[in-house]
Design a protein around this motif. Structure first.
Motif, PDB file in Angstrom:
ATOM      1  N   MET A  84     -45.014  34.974  -5.779  1.00 56.27           N
ATOM      2  CA  MET A  84     -45.074  34.411  -4.439  1.00 56.27           C
ATOM      3  C   MET A  84     -43.696  34.536  -3.798  1.00 56.27           C
ATOM      4  N   LYS A  85     -43.662  35.167  -2.654  1.00 62.29           N
ATOM      5  CA  LYS A  85     -42.410  35.349  -1.931  1.00 62.29           C
ATOM      6  C   LYS A  85     -42.182  34.153  -1.015  1.00 62.29           C
ATOM      7  N   LEU A  86     -40.960  33.631  -1.039  1.00 63.44           N
ATOM      8  CA  LEU A  86     -40.602  32.484  -0.216  1.00 63.44           C
ATOM      9  C   LEU A  86     -39.560  32.896   0.816  1.00 63.44           C
ATOM     10  N   THR A  87     -39.620  32.247   1.979  1.00 64.62           N
ATOM     11  CA  THR A  87     -38.598  32.463   2.995  1.00 64.62           C
ATOM     12  C   THR A  87     -37.360  31.652   2.643  1.00 64.62           C
ATOM     13  N   LYS A  88     -36.264  31.948   3.318  1.00 61.42           N
ATOM     14  CA  LYS A  88     -35.018  31.187   3.096  1.00 61.42           C
ATOM     15  C   LYS A  88     -35.216  29.712   3.444  1.00 61.42           C
ATOM     16  N   LYS A  89     -35.963  29.441   4.495  1.00 59.28           N
ATOM     17  CA  LYS A  89     -36.215  28.048   4.881  1.00 59.28           C
ATOM     18  C   LYS A  89     -37.051  27.343   3.822  1.00 59.28           C
ATOM     19  N   GLU A  90     -38.056  28.024   3.286  1.00 64.40           N
ATOM     20  CA  GLU A  90     -38.868  27.440   2.219  1.00 64.40           C
ATOM     21  C   GLU A  90     -38.005  27.165   0.983  1.00 64.40           C
ATOM     22  N   GLU A  91     -37.163  28.116   0.633  1.00 63.58           N
ATOM     23  CA  GLU A  91     -36.267  27.924  -0.511  1.00 63.58           C
ATOM     24  C   GLU A  91     -35.341  26.741  -0.291  1.00 63.58           C
ATOM     25  N   TRP A  92     -34.829  26.590   0.938  1.00 65.53           N
ATOM     26  CA  TRP A  92     -33.932  25.477   1.229  1.00 65.53           C
ATOM     27  C   TRP A  92     -34.668  24.141   1.066  1.00 65.53           C
ATOM     28  N   GLU A 125     -31.610  16.592   7.663  1.00 63.51           N
ATOM     29  CA  GLU A 125     -30.675  17.105   6.661  1.00 63.51           C
ATOM     30  C   GLU A 125     -30.393  18.591   6.872  1.00 63.51           C
ATOM     31  N   HIS A 126     -31.393  19.335   7.263  1.00 64.79           N
ATOM     32  CA  HIS A 126     -31.186  20.763   7.550  1.00 64.79           C
ATOM     33  C   HIS A 126     -30.216  20.932   8.715  1.00 64.79           C
ATOM     34  N   ALA A 127     -30.397  20.126   9.754  1.00 66.42           N
ATOM     35  CA  ALA A 127     -29.509  20.199  10.909  1.00 66.42           C
ATOM     36  C   ALA A 127     -28.078  19.836  10.526  1.00 66.42           C
ATOM     37  N   ARG A 128     -27.920  18.802   9.706  1.00 69.96           N
ATOM     38  CA  ARG A 128     -26.577  18.403   9.255  1.00 69.96           C
ATOM     39  C   ARG A 128     -25.939  19.490   8.404  1.00 69.96           C
ATOM     40  N   SER A 138     -42.233  20.308   9.503  1.00 70.60           N
ATOM     41  CA  SER A 138     -43.662  20.121   9.219  1.00 70.60           C
ATOM     42  C   SER A 138     -44.421  21.417   8.961  1.00 70.60           C
ATOM     43  N   PRO A 139     -44.317  22.430   9.818  1.00 74.18           N
ATOM     44  CA  PRO A 139     -45.087  23.646   9.556  1.00 74.18           C
ATOM     45  C   PRO A 139     -44.674  24.348   8.263  1.00 74.18           C
ATOM     46  N   ILE A 140     -43.392  24.293   7.954  1.00 74.60           N
ATOM     47  CA  ILE A 140     -42.920  24.940   6.732  1.00 74.60           C
ATOM     48  C   ILE A 140     -43.426  24.174   5.515  1.00 74.60           C
ATOM     49  N   CYS A 141     -43.369  22.847   5.575  1.00 73.14           N
ATOM     50  CA  CYS A 141     -43.864  22.036   4.462  1.00 73.14           C
ATOM     51  C   CYS A 141     -45.369  22.227   4.268  1.00 73.14           C
ATOM     52  N   LEU A 142     -46.116  22.278   5.346  1.00 71.06           N
ATOM     53  CA  LEU A 142     -47.560  22.508   5.228  1.00 71.06           C
ATOM     54  C   LEU A 142     -47.849  23.866   4.588  1.00 71.06           C
TER      55      LEU A 142
END
Length: 69
Positions: free
Chosen positions: A1-9, A28-31, A45-49
Motif C-alpha cells: 500500500m502506497k502512502l502519501t507524505k501527509k498520510e505518513e505524517w 499540530e501539522h500547522a505548527r 479529516s479527509p486524509i484520516c478517513l
C-alpha cells in the motif's frame, strides 16, 4: 500500500497516542510546518478517513482517530 507524505505524517503523529481529533491533528501539522489557517479538521479529516478505508486508522463515534492495533 502506497502512502502519501501527509498520510505518513499523520501515522507518525498518532504513534503511541490514544484517539485524537482531526482538529488537533491539523493544528499540530500547522505548527510543525509553519502553516497559517490550516489548523482545523478540514485539512486532516479527509486524509484520516482515507487511512480508515486503507485499514491503517480506526475512528470512534466522536470522529477521533488512532492507529489500528
Amino acid at each position: 500500500m502506497k502512502l502519501t507524505k501527509k498520510e505518513e505524517w499523520i501515522i507518525a503523529y498518532l504513534k503511541d497516542k490514544d484517539y485524537v481529533s482531526p482538529s488537533a491533528i491539523g493544528l499540530e501539522h500547522a505548527r510543525t510546518f509553519g502553516y497559517r489557517g490550516a489548523h482545523h479538521s478540514c485539512w486532516a479529516s479527509p486524509i484520516c478517513l482515507r487511512l480508515v478505508r486503507k485499514g491503517v486508522l480506526i475512528r470512534n463515534d466522536r470522529g477521533h482517530y488512532k492507529l489500528k492495533p
